[in-house]
Enzyme design. Structure first.
Site, PDB file in Angstrom:
ATOM      1  N   HIS A   1      -8.153  -4.098   1.502  1.00 24.02           N
ATOM      2  CA  HIS A   1      -8.529  -2.683   1.424  1.00 24.02           C
ATOM      3  C   HIS A   1      -8.443  -2.135   0.006  1.00 24.02           C
ATOM      4  CE1 HIS A   1      -4.159  -1.548   2.141  1.00 24.02           C
ATOM      5  NE2 HIS A   1      -4.500  -0.538   1.379  1.00 24.02           N
TER       6      HIS A   1
ATOM      7  N   ASP B   1      -5.072  -8.777   5.460  1.00 20.07           N
ATOM      8  CA  ASP B   1      -5.504  -7.768   4.488  1.00 20.07           C
ATOM      9  C   ASP B   1      -5.278  -8.239   3.046  1.00 20.07           C
ATOM     10  OD1 ASP B   1      -6.161  -5.477   3.131  1.00 20.07           O
ATOM     11  OD2 ASP B   1      -5.004  -4.129   4.400  1.00 20.07           O
TER      12      ASP B   1
ATOM     13  N   SER C   1       0.380  -0.795  -1.599  1.00 22.53           N
ATOM     14  CA  SER C   1      -0.533  -1.775  -1.029  1.00 22.53           C
ATOM     15  C   SER C   1      -0.866  -2.817  -2.073  1.00 22.53           C
ATOM     16  CB  SER C   1      -1.816  -1.099  -0.578  1.00 22.53           C
ATOM     17  OG  SER C   1      -1.621  -0.615   0.704  1.00 22.53           O
TER      18      SER C   1
HETATM   19  N1  ARG Z   1      -2.772   2.283   6.054  1.00 30.74           N
HETATM   20  C1  ARG Z   1      -2.908   1.395   4.950  1.00 30.74           C
HETATM   21  C2  ARG Z   1      -2.749   2.167   3.621  1.00 30.74           C
HETATM   22  O1  ARG Z   1      -2.427   3.310   3.611  1.00 30.74           O
HETATM   23  C3  ARG Z   1      -4.141   0.559   5.009  1.00 30.74           C
HETATM   24  C4  ARG Z   1      -5.420   1.308   4.897  1.00 30.74           C
HETATM   25  C5  ARG Z   1      -6.695   0.510   4.965  1.00 30.74           C
HETATM   26  N2  ARG Z   1      -7.212   0.346   6.273  1.00 30.74           N
HETATM   27  C6  ARG Z   1      -7.977   1.243   6.990  1.00 30.74           C
HETATM   28  N3  ARG Z   1      -8.289   0.964   8.215  1.00 30.74           N
HETATM   29  N4  ARG Z   1      -8.437   2.375   6.531  1.00 30.74           N
HETATM   30  O2  ARG Z   1      -3.503   2.169   2.726  1.00 30.74           O
HETATM   31  N1  ASP Z   2      -1.550   1.187   2.890  1.00 35.05           N
HETATM   32  C1  ASP Z   2      -0.869   1.867   1.808  1.00 35.05           C
HETATM   33  C2  ASP Z   2      -1.535   1.622   0.462  1.00 35.05           C
HETATM   34  O1  ASP Z   2      -2.733   1.476   0.382  1.00 35.05           O
HETATM   35  C3  ASP Z   2       0.570   1.511   1.803  1.00 35.05           C
HETATM   36  C4  ASP Z   2       1.363   2.475   2.607  1.00 35.05           C
HETATM   37  O2  ASP Z   2       1.059   3.672   2.561  1.00 35.05           O
HETATM   38  O3  ASP Z   2       2.305   2.028   3.247  1.00 35.05           O
HETATM   39  O4  ASP Z   2      -0.929   1.709  -0.566  1.00 35.05           O
END
Ligand code: ARG
Ligand code: ASP
Length: 710
Positions: free
Chosen positions: A83, A219, A640
């Site tokens: 991502h 990921d 991330s």
């Molecule tokens: N929650 C994770 C972070 O904050 C992964 C986000 C990417 N994935 C998504 N389905 N949008 O970035």
């Molecule tokens: N998924 C998040 C990021 O892109 C990490 C988090 O917020 O835990 O940095």
């Protein structure tokens, strides 16, 4: 002596049970080092951060300003999240060569794809410059005067800093501006895409599984840094060669077990752990619900278009993911704050605090100052949230008018800059239009402008949006504005300054956008900043007061996009009574979630074949293939792509998310339920080797057996 040992042991348990914290890597000696070692780490503070010798920090990069990445070979190979590489993978994709869908693997250096605009940053050195920044800042100064002096001191300190000519310097405030650190950085800009699994692996579970456990997502993506022949940063060139790092992370093949030590090293973006209860209440009750509602409407409209049209699906993939990501996070955050009774906990702390500082005239008014200021802030904070979400974030046509407004302001103030500003705008807009569908944007506009006009506090509503029929307004703008396509945009920007500005000011989208931009600068943002500056000043004193009043508590500085270390253990959790979530997930779980042809849960045939044949190579564990695992590391957005590192400094995982029950950790970290989610390093290796068949990448990595060699 024996008693002492037991006492010490109890103390160690006490503090390790209470983890949390994102620590500054140059200041780990002492408490943090001891605590890490008590958790099982074999590393010293110097193994993690050392200015003179290679240390872990030399393998960690800030990836493109927002994520983290790490170097995993002596040829500058970068590991980060899928991502985090998503925008790049999308930009190389077309309906014919859809790397989002199919994945991408370079089988030699020549196949690696350049990414204009992408950069990665190494931290070379961190110095404490607090005294220099506070020089001649006196308590008799006003908030504004203090800020002016601090800014001058920052400029002076930066100017004096010792650095190489290709390096950069930054100064950042910690503990709400009670401490200042200087960072010497190196930015590399020739970054090439090396590998990415298909979305069905890299984004498996998509938005349904996002922020959730149990999770089964691969990921990750791979990039490479290229440097000039002296190993220094250089613009993209065919002559550039793979970068030679000072340090890279070996990868452990021995996997993880519950209770194993984990260290996550990266660039957490922002946390607000020391806000007063009134501030959290405002976020939870006012601001979050407003933003959630706007995004929910956006997502519903865009999702329908994406499912119906492959081109729109690619065009909107990255935008959709990022809007969906925080939409879901805010929902979880609100629930978590409520469930963990975070506001009541803060209120309790505040009443204890107030009792202790009652007779201290510097501190006894802080909480009432907060109440007064947040009360004043409420309407404008809400207006600002509506403005940024609707006008800037979700309606692309209006975002374009905002940029044009800034352009008009700049060239009117300085006509000599006209050519340069116009070129900048034209260049930056090409990519936007490539991913733009006027049909989608039109529907988003119609829905969101109505929400905006009905919900924004009345004093902040532009006259142009009062008493209008939103469908008529939408039709008028989207049929008549030239800004709905690149040709029209270019047409408006052709000619001399006078011609361009007069064409712009005749365009109906621009006319509305200009008015809204004016509202933003003259009414909303100015007021917001004025109050916020005062809040920051109170927050700064409050932070200091908290540390003095509760000297036995541990205070870590809030995240601010600087390099941090957070340590913990591999550990499951109890999401609610009677349920225990184990800390490791397996490929079996991918197959359990498999829905053939589904947008989120489809599984690639090749992966199914490997699963059925249990062909996991050296990466499996007792006939099973681990996929993701949980830890107690305190992380946030920006972490991330951060490496999860074992007790010896080897890579064991790749951080990418947090669990639903713990997304409130940015305001209230609770070690009982806050968990970070990582991809097991062995799953990454398995995908690169067994799934993609890319031996050359495996061969350049260093695979180790730290547990077996013990
Ligand atoms: N929650 C994770 C972070 O904050 C992964 C986000 C990417 N994935 C998504 N389905 N949008 O970035
Ligand atoms: N998924 C998040 C990021 O892109 C990490 C988090 O917020 O835990 O940095």
């Amino acid at each position: 002596m024996k008693y002492l040992k037991i006492l010490f042991f109890l103390f160690a348990i006490q503090i390790s049970a209470q983890q949390g914290g994102m620590w500054i890597p140059s200041l780990l000696e002492g408490m943090n080092e001891t605590e890490m070692q008590n958790l099982g780490s074999k590393m010293t503070a110097q193994d993690i951060y050392d200015v003179n010798n290679a240390s872990l920090k030399d393998a960690i990069i800030h990836f493109n300003g927002g994520c983290t990445g790490e170097i995993i070979s002596d040829r500058g190979l970068i590991l980060t999240n899928h991502h985090c590489g998503y925008g790049a993978i999308q930009s190389h994709s077309t309906v014919e060569h859809d790397y989002l869908k199919e994945g991408f693997w370079a089988f030699n250096d020549a196949e690696e794809l350049p990414n204009p605009g992408m950069y990665v940053t190494f931290i070379k050195r961190i110095d404490d410059v607090t005294d220099a920044i506070f020089k001649n800042v006196t308590s008799s100064m006003t908030v504004k005067e203090k800020q002016v002096k601090i800014d001058q001191n920052i400029a002076a300190v930066k100017k004096k800093a010792v650095k190489e000519e290709w390096q950069e310097v930054k100064v950042k405030g910690f503990y709400n501006g009670n401490q200042y650190l200087l960072f010497v950085l190196e930015n590399y800009t020739d970054i090439r895409m090396v590998g990415a699994p298909p979305t069905s692996i890299g984004k498996f579970g998509s938005d349904t599984d996002n922020w959730m456990w149990p999770r089964h997502t691969g990921d990750f993506s791979l990039f490479r840094i290229y440097a000039d022949k002296n190993n220094r940063p250089a613009k993209f060139s065919k002559e550039n060669v793979p970068f030679k790092p000072k340090h890279f992370l070996p990868i452990s093949l021995d996997g993880v077990a519950e209770e194993d030590f984990t260290l996550v090293f990266g660039f957490p973006g922002r946390t607000d752990e020391y806000l007063p209860a009134v501030a959290i209440e405002q976020t939870v009750k006012k601001v979050n619900p407003a933003k959630i509602n706007i995004r929910e409407n956006y997502l519903k409209i865009v999702d329908e278009y994406m499912r119906a049209d492959d081109k729109i699906k690619i065009q909107y993939a990255s935008k959709y993911a990022s809007i969906a990501n925080y939409w879901k996070k805010w929902i979880g955050e609100n629930q978590g704050i409520e469930k963990s009774k975070a506001i009541a906990k803060k209120q309790k702390l505040e009443s204890d605090f107030q009792k202790k500082v009652q007779s201290n005239s510097e501190y006894n008014h802080l909480l009432s100052d907060f109440s007064k200021l947040y009360n004043e802030l409420e309407d404008v904070a809400l207006a600002r949230a509506y403005w940024t979400e609707v006008i800037y974030r979700n309606i692309e046509l209006l975002r374009a008018t905002f940029r044009l407004y800034q352009f008009e302001e700049k060239v009117t103030a300085n006509p000599a800059s006209f050519e340069a500003e116009r070129n900048k705008l034209i260049n930056s807009s090409k990519g936007n239009y490539k991913n733009y569908s006027a049909r989608v944007d039109r529907d988003v506009f119609e829905k969101l402008i109505e929400i905006y006009a009905t919900e924004i506090p009345a004093t902040y509503l532009s006259n142009k949006l009062k008493n209008v029929n939103y469908t008529d307004l939408t039709n008028a703008i989207y049929t008549k504005s030239k800004l709905t396509n690149l040709e029209g945009f270019n047409f408006l920007l052709t000619g001399n300054q006078e011609e361009v500005l007069s064409k712009l000011n005749a365009d109906p989208a621009y006319v509305l956008g200009k008015d809204l931009s004016n509202d933003f600068y003259k009414k909303i943002n100015s007021k917001f900043h004025e109050i916020n500056l005062q809040i920051q000043d109170v927050q700064k004193v409050y932070m200091k007061a908290l540390m003095e009043t509760f000297p036995k508590e541990r205070f870590f500085p809030d995240a601010n996009s600087t390099l941090r270390v957070t340590y913990g253990k591999v550990k499951g959790y109890y999401p609610k009574d009677g349920i225990y979530y184990k800390p490791v997930s397996y490929l079996k779980g991918v197959m359990e979630k498999y829905k053939p042809g589904d947008y989120e849960f489809d599984v690639d045939q090749k992966l199914i074949g490997l699963y059925n044949a249990k062909d996991f190579g050296v990466y499996g564990e007792k006939g099973k293939m681990p996929v993701n695992f949980l830890g107690t590391n305190h992380t946030t957005g920006g972490n991330s792509g951060s490496p999860a590192i074992d007790a010896h400094g080897n890579l064991i995982g790749l951080n990418f998310d947090r669990v639903w029950e713990g997304t409130m950790s940015d305001y209230n970290y609770d070690p009982e339920i806050c968990r970070n989610i990582m991809v097991d390093a062995r799953y990454i290796l398995f995908i690169v080797d067994k799934y993609a068949g890319n031996k050359r990448l495996i061969n350049e990595m260093k695979l180790v057996h730290p547990k077996k060699n013990k």
